[in-house]
Design an enzyme around this catalytic site. Sequence first.
Site, PDB file in Angstrom:
ATOM      1  N   CYS A 109       0.858  -1.169   0.000  1.00 56.57           N
ATOM      2  CA  CYS A 109       0.000   0.000   0.000  1.00 56.57           C
ATOM      3  C   CYS A 109       0.901   1.228   0.000  1.00 56.57           C
ATOM      4  CB  CYS A 109      -0.955  -0.019   1.188  1.00 56.57           C
ATOM      5  SG  CYS A 109      -0.137  -0.252   2.774  1.00 56.57           S
ATOM      6  N   MET A 110       0.484   2.328   0.599  1.00 65.42           N
ATOM      7  CA  MET A 110       1.269   3.555   0.516  1.00 65.42           C
ATOM      8  C   MET A 110       2.570   3.487   1.297  1.00 65.42           C
ATOM      9  SD  MET A 110      -1.493   6.645   0.534  1.00 65.42           S
ATOM     10  CE  MET A 110      -0.203   7.848   0.178  1.00 65.42           C
TER      11      MET A 110
END
Length: 498
Positions: A29-30
Amino acid sequence: MSESQNRATAAAILPLVGGPANVTSVAHCMTRLRLSLRDRSLVQDGALKALPDVLGVVEDETYQIVLGPGKVARVTPEFEALVAAEGPAARTVTAQELARQGEELKRRRKAKNATPFKLLLRRVADIFVPLIPALIGCGVIAGVNGLLTNLGWLPSVTPALAATASGFMALIAVFVGFNTAKEFGGTPILGGAVAAVIVFPGVADVSAFGEKLAPGQGGVLGALGAAVLAVYVERWCRTRVPEAVDVLLTPTLTVLVSGLVTVFGLMYVAGEVSAGIGTAANWLLDNTGAFAGLVLGGLFLPLVMLGLHQALIPIHATLIEQQGYTALLPILAMAGAGQVGCAIAVYQRLRRNTSIRATIKSALPAGFLGVGEPLIYGVSLPLGRPFVTACVGGAAGGAFVGFFSMLGDKVGSTAIGPSGWALFPLLDGNRGLGTECAIYGGGLLVGYAVGFLATHFFGFSGQMPAELNTDTAEAAGAAEPGPASSASPPSSPATAAD
């Protein structure tokens, strides 16, 4: 970080998670590398946390290694390449290993069944998280275009920038439909096809519930509902349509049935819900702005800790669709300011604890840019009280921004994802960029100050400062929180998902 360094980081992580044979899936993810593992007991948590590029680890449904924004997107492909190159090594499965795997499966199943609402929210979040990079990019371009337009510069270029910034938002329903069908186990392109009905200009000729429909009515909520319906229609068809005609009838019936229900029902209902969200948000900020900001800013860090903050993405997206910006995000961003102020106070109070101070120094730059997990799991949450005082700082900053909303000075963000200083290029509102930056910047300063003062005076109890404020190796090893180590008590495991 160079390509060779990224590869070295991936190579250092792989053996510490049990090698390629123990890895069943890889994603990111980020900020986190997310791994599905066959045998959790093979992971060497302590050695992983000691790696220079690892900011922390979090155990959830997947094993999550916090690497930070930017870095994780570069390390993940290298890690995937190593797993694919080495392949699953042949090894003998012992009875003890089978027993461990059984216990792990039992634990995961029990956890899944125990928190259905929480898992549903995460599933919804997983639909929207992949859209964040596009939202950020288009939001920044929209901000630059607005600035150039206001200044009267480059009039021949601004229309092109406007088209570039708006194209994604005009079709966001299609991407939401695609991701929804993928997340719920359907054919992604069929989910996108059904959701595309919502943004098709021709729906303006259709009446539902006695009213003409408008293209885009229902927005992302309508797209989500349409795609979920498409998944269930597709599943029904797969079990009943003969194989010989499945390739023809199943997609046709899926799009036809789901599309008609969307046009004659879901678009209207979702449109009413979306309008209600916008009305409620505006009323809340117009009438109870300071109190609403206090509550939202104070509770956001616990939401991040539990991984539930991503469930707010559909609300932000709905507000951006309706109003061009979400006025909730700048208030929620104040939680990160309280966390930064808290970390600075801990750094100042524990002058002799070189271990904790090193963690804070490495995590503060990301904290100023709105990435709070390293400070949460590496500093405040393991220490206990500082996590509460960080929330106090966030509540104060939120109340500051909310107070100006009550006065009619709304500050919003044209995109979701960034926070802290990184949110300045995305600010929008109803009073001009200068006013919006001043209010948002003032909120950050209030969050920093209150988070610092609350932690300095109330963040340490009893013998806590004496026990932690030492530079001996033994004491530092015992006291250093270590990113994400024992990030929460057993009764409420830390399961942040970014």
